[in-house]
Motif scaffolding. Structure first.
Motif, mmCIF file in Angstrom:
data_model
loop_
_atom_site.group_PDB
_atom_site.id
_atom_site.type_symbol
_atom_site.label_atom_id
_atom_site.label_comp_id
_atom_site.label_asym_id
_atom_site.label_seq_id
_atom_site.Cartn_x
_atom_site.Cartn_y
_atom_site.Cartn_z
ATOM 1 N N GLU A 78 -16.097 -6.777 7.785
ATOM 2 C CA GLU A 78 -16.520 -6.205 9.053
ATOM 3 C C GLU A 78 -16.437 -4.680 9.014
ATOM 4 O O GLU A 78 -17.340 -3.976 9.478
ATOM 5 C CB GLU A 78 -15.639 -6.753 10.176
ATOM 6 C CG GLU A 78 -15.978 -6.236 11.560
ATOM 7 C CD GLU A 78 -14.980 -6.709 12.608
ATOM 8 O OE1 GLU A 78 -15.310 -7.644 13.344
ATOM 9 O OE2 GLU A 78 -13.862 -6.144 12.665
ATOM 10 N N SER A 79 -15.355 -4.160 8.438
ATOM 11 C CA SER A 79 -15.165 -2.713 8.372
ATOM 12 C C SER A 79 -16.181 -2.040 7.463
ATOM 13 O O SER A 79 -16.379 -0.825 7.536
ATOM 14 C CB SER A 79 -13.748 -2.382 7.888
ATOM 15 O OG SER A 79 -13.574 -2.721 6.520
ATOM 16 N N GLY A 81 -19.364 -3.004 7.451
ATOM 17 C CA GLY A 81 -20.665 -3.122 8.081
ATOM 18 C C GLY A 81 -21.398 -4.429 7.890
ATOM 19 O O GLY A 81 -22.568 -4.542 8.284
ATOM 20 N N THR A 83 -22.285 -8.458 8.596
ATOM 21 C CA THR A 83 -22.296 -9.348 9.755
ATOM 22 C C THR A 83 -21.521 -10.607 9.391
ATOM 23 O O THR A 83 -21.919 -11.356 8.493
ATOM 24 C CB THR A 83 -23.734 -9.706 10.160
ATOM 25 O OG1 THR A 83 -24.444 -8.497 10.447
ATOM 26 C CG2 THR A 83 -23.748 -10.602 11.387
ATOM 27 N N LYS A 102 -13.136 -6.935 15.634
ATOM 28 C CA LYS A 102 -13.532 -6.022 16.709
ATOM 29 C C LYS A 102 -15.041 -5.853 16.882
ATOM 30 O O LYS A 102 -15.511 -5.495 17.953
ATOM 31 C CB LYS A 102 -12.908 -4.644 16.462
ATOM 32 C CG LYS A 102 -11.387 -4.656 16.351
ATOM 33 C CD LYS A 102 -10.727 -5.194 17.603
ATOM 34 C CE LYS A 102 -9.200 -5.137 17.491
ATOM 35 N NZ LYS A 102 -8.549 -5.766 18.663
ATOM 36 N N SER A 103 -15.823 -6.075 15.832
ATOM 37 C CA SER A 103 -17.255 -5.809 15.920
ATOM 38 C C SER A 103 -17.942 -6.789 16.866
ATOM 39 O O SER A 103 -17.697 -8.005 16.802
ATOM 40 C CB SER A 103 -17.900 -5.903 14.535
ATOM 41 O OG SER A 103 -19.317 -5.845 14.646
ATOM 42 N N PRO A 104 -18.825 -6.292 17.730
ATOM 43 C CA PRO A 104 -19.576 -7.196 18.619
ATOM 44 C C PRO A 104 -20.526 -8.111 17.848
ATOM 45 O O PRO A 104 -20.994 -9.119 18.389
ATOM 46 C CB PRO A 104 -20.339 -6.242 19.536
ATOM 47 C CG PRO A 104 -20.416 -4.951 18.775
ATOM 48 C CD PRO A 104 -19.156 -4.874 17.985
ATOM 49 N N ASP A 105 -20.807 -7.768 16.592
ATOM 50 C CA ASP A 105 -21.700 -8.583 15.769
ATOM 51 C C ASP A 105 -20.969 -9.732 15.073
ATOM 52 O O ASP A 105 -21.604 -10.634 14.527
ATOM 53 C CB ASP A 105 -22.395 -7.715 14.713
ATOM 54 C CG ASP A 105 -23.330 -6.690 15.337
ATOM 55 O OD1 ASP A 105 -23.934 -6.999 16.378
ATOM 56 O OD2 ASP A 105 -23.445 -5.578 14.784
ATOM 57 N N SER A 106 -19.639 -9.673 15.060
ATOM 58 C CA SER A 106 -18.867 -10.725 14.395
ATOM 59 C C SER A 106 -18.786 -11.963 15.286
ATOM 60 O O SER A 106 -18.581 -11.862 16.487
ATOM 61 C CB SER A 106 -17.461 -10.237 14.067
ATOM 62 O OG SER A 106 -17.490 -9.195 13.113
#
Length: 240
Positions: A78-79, A81, A83, A102-106
């Protein structure tokens, strides 16, 4: 959360919430009892063994992290970039993943891999990824199911170990194994935490040549990516 029904997940939640008092004990009738240190399940990239680092560096596109646990692999990807879909069938693990990623894409999914239907560029199966096959008799069909989750040019990154060293006679090279087992890599485990023992479960370790044979039966090509320091290896599987 009932500790008996999700012992592993309860241990992850305890550690994540600062209630670390003991580690998970891994019990087996065929191998020596072992300890699964909870801090290790929350390790950073720098603390990972070489095979895991290699697998993460090879991951591309959309990634399915199978048995994501506390999310160490997903967090790194995730860190960088990618998905991520972090999948686990432990409710406790899902609780921890929801707080750590934390990513909204995860995406975070509470589900068995055998019920999952989405397709990915990379499927990540680490910490003895072949274990989820449970028995050698299920290896080919399990690999076929995983293949169905791959995009056209997708890959499965999977690790395992050859347990031959546990049973090999040093003098003649013969194997002293349980004749009731189809293969010496079939192991039955249970977990113990806070004085409670989980139900037993089957777990499969596969040597690379055997994985290669079953992958081919499933329509997959297996390439040996890297060997580890102790009879372990990382393999890359792609559609034939």
């Amino acid at each position: 959360m009932d500790i008996e029904s999700d012992l592993y997940g309860n241990a992850l939640v305890d550690f994540h919430q600062g209630n670390y008092s003991e580690d998970i004990t891994v019990l087996s009738t065929t191998m020596e009892d072992d300890v699964m240190p909870l801090p290790y399940l929350f390790r950073s990239y720098d603390q990972m063994p070489a095979l895991e680092k290699k697998a993460l560096l090879l991951s591309t596109g959309t990634v399915l992290d199978v048995g994501a646990g506390a999310g160490s692999h997903s967090l790194y990807l995730e860190s960088n970039g990618l998905t991520i879909t972090a999948l686990d069938q432990s409710p406790g693990a899902i609780t921890v993943l929801k707080e750590r990623l934390k990513s909204p894409d995860s995406k975070i999914v509470l589900e068995s891999i055998w019920e999952h239907k989405e397709k990915y560029d990379t499927i990540l199966l680490l910490m003895n990824g072949t274990g989820i096959f449970e028995k050698l008799s299920r290896a080919t069909s399990s690999l076929e199911n995983l293949k169905n989750l791959l995009n056209e040019n997708g890959q499965i990154l999977i690790d395992s170990s050859d347990l031959r060293f546990l049973y090999e006679d040093e003098e003649d090279g013969g194997l002293w194994v349980d004749p009731s087992k189809e293969y010496y890599g079939e192991v039955t485990f249970s977990l113990q935490y806070k004085g409670i023992e989980s139900a037993s479960f089957d777990w499969l370790y596969m040597d690379f040549e055997l994985l290669k044979t079953h992958a081919q039966k499933a329509g997959l090509k297996a390439d040996l990516v890297q060997k580890g320091e102790h009879y372990d290896y990382l393999a890359r599987l792609t559609k034939i």
